[in-house]
Design an enzyme around this catalytic site. Structure first.
Site, short mmCIF file in Angstrom:
data_model
loop_
_atom_site.label_atom_id
_atom_site.label_comp_id
_atom_site.label_asym_id
_atom_site.label_seq_id
_atom_site.Cartn_x
_atom_site.Cartn_y
_atom_site.Cartn_z
CD GLN A 98 36.47 51.81 45.62
OE1 GLN A 98 35.40 52.40 45.60
NE2 GLN A 98 37.04 51.42 46.76
CG ASP A 124 46.24 41.94 34.93
OD1 ASP A 124 46.62 42.81 34.13
OD2 ASP A 124 46.01 42.19 36.12
CE LYS A 173 44.63 39.26 37.20
NZ LYS A 173 45.29 39.90 38.34
NE ARG A 197 41.31 41.08 39.64
CZ ARG A 197 42.20 41.01 40.61
NH1 ARG A 197 41.80 40.91 41.86
NH2 ARG A 197 43.49 41.04 40.34
CG ASP A 247 50.57 44.62 38.99
OD1 ASP A 247 50.00 45.55 38.36
OD2 ASP A 247 49.94 43.66 39.48
CB THR A 302 47.51 38.66 41.49
OG1 THR A 302 46.10 38.77 41.73
CG2 THR A 302 47.74 38.61 39.99
#
Length: 326
Positions: free
Chosen positions: A105, A178, A202, A204, A230, A238
């Site tokens: 966030q 991604d 991708k 989302r 990642d 994912t």
């Protein structure tokens, strides 16, 4: 004589929350120190109490806590520990959070949303933290949310060394799950000796967290062992879909490498059955036995944390741990 002179002495003290004591013990072992004893418990209503059993006055305090589930309890305990140290006159307080809670966030996608990663930084600032040390932030801009120094450590050398040692005889390709991880994939490719790059296109929906649709592979992966990289794996959807898409595109095999194993809900089952040859994590977050499976490998991040703590304590260069330059 109208003044008093003294030679200041530095005293490193390591403190650990209850979230991941095994990691703290390993860091302490590498630093050749002991974890400062403390009393920590929760009241019946969930309130947390912490008291240190030794004087911390004038010390260089390093407070280690992994922000694992239940994440809000771990963050609150971390804040309470920092507050206790500040009120007990610790000279400098470094918050060691291998995983920065709420890091996803970090910006507003739509109106009336919080920037919770900034809130975490603000809370530690108010509690009394002078410095933050963390590993592989979700986005590097989070460093700017804290007004003091932020030591951003990278697990890439730890993970890449394992991949190089284990799969040296295979033709490799580095795959970003991604487009947002392409820069990280470029660093991986350079570390592995200039391997080809690919990424998964991708989509989302920001209104539906933890859901993504892997569409197609962009790049050459046929006949290669694909290393999917990642920063974290949460529900595993994912990465599982990425592995399936790569194998359909002709990849020789798939290896998954990520720093933070959040592993919520169905993640262990998804990763165990997605067709990946190996899934590699570091132990920035605790991964209990019930979430482990035969193809999972967990590498220790403790040596890296200990070296960084030592550099900070000695007023050295944390940057030199990664690029060789002070």
């Amino acid at each position: 004589m109208s003044a008093m002179s003294a030679i200041p002495k530095k005293n490193l003290m390591l403190f650990s929350g209850r979230a991941h004591p095994e990691l703290a013990e390993q860091v302490a072992k590498h630093l050749d120190v002991t974890i400062t004893p403390q009393s920590a418990y929760s009241f019946a209503n969930g309130e947390i109490f912490v008291r240190f059993e030794e004087s911390v006055r004038g010390c260089d305090a390093f407070v280690l806590q992994s922000h694992s589930a239940p994440i809000n309890d771990q963050i609150m305990e971390h804040l309470i520990m920092v507050d206790a140290l500040k009120r007990a006159s610790a000279k400098r307080i470094t918050v060691v959070m291998p995983f920065w809670g709420y890091a996803r966030q970090d910006k507003k996608h739509r109106g009336r949303e919080p920037i919770s990663a900034r809130l975490i930084a603000d809370m530690f600032q108010v509690a009394g933290a002078d410095r933050i040390m963390t590993v592989d932030l979700h986005t590097a801009q989070i460093q700017g949310f804290f007004s003091g120094p932020v030591d951003h450590l990278f697990a890439l050398p730890v993970l890449a060394e394992h991949v190089k040692r284990t799969y040296a005889e295979h033709p490799l390709a580095v795959v970003s799950p991604d487009s947002g991880r392409v820069r990280l994939a470029e660093r991986w490719a350079a570390t592995l000796g200039g391997t080809p790059l690919a990424f998964i296109h991708k989509t989302r929906d920001p209104r539906r967290p933890n859901e993504a649709v892997a569409n197609r592979v962009v790049g050459e992966v046929e006949g290669r062992l694909c290393v999917v990289i990642d920063d974290m794996i949460d529900t595993g959807g994912t990465v599982a879909k990425t592995a399936e898409v790569l194998l359909k595109a002709g990849a020789l095999d798939v290896v998954v490498a990520a720093t933070h194993g959040v592993l919520s809900g169905p993640a262990p089952e998804r990763l165990a059955t997605c067709g990946a040859r190996e899934v590699i994590f570091t132990d920035t977050l605790p991964i209990p036995d019930e979430k482990r499976f035969p193809t999972m490998t967990v590498l220790s991040i403790a040596p890296l944390l200990a070296r960084a703590i030592h550099e900070v304590f000695d007023d050295g260069s944390v940057t030199s741990l990664f690029d060789g330059n002070a």
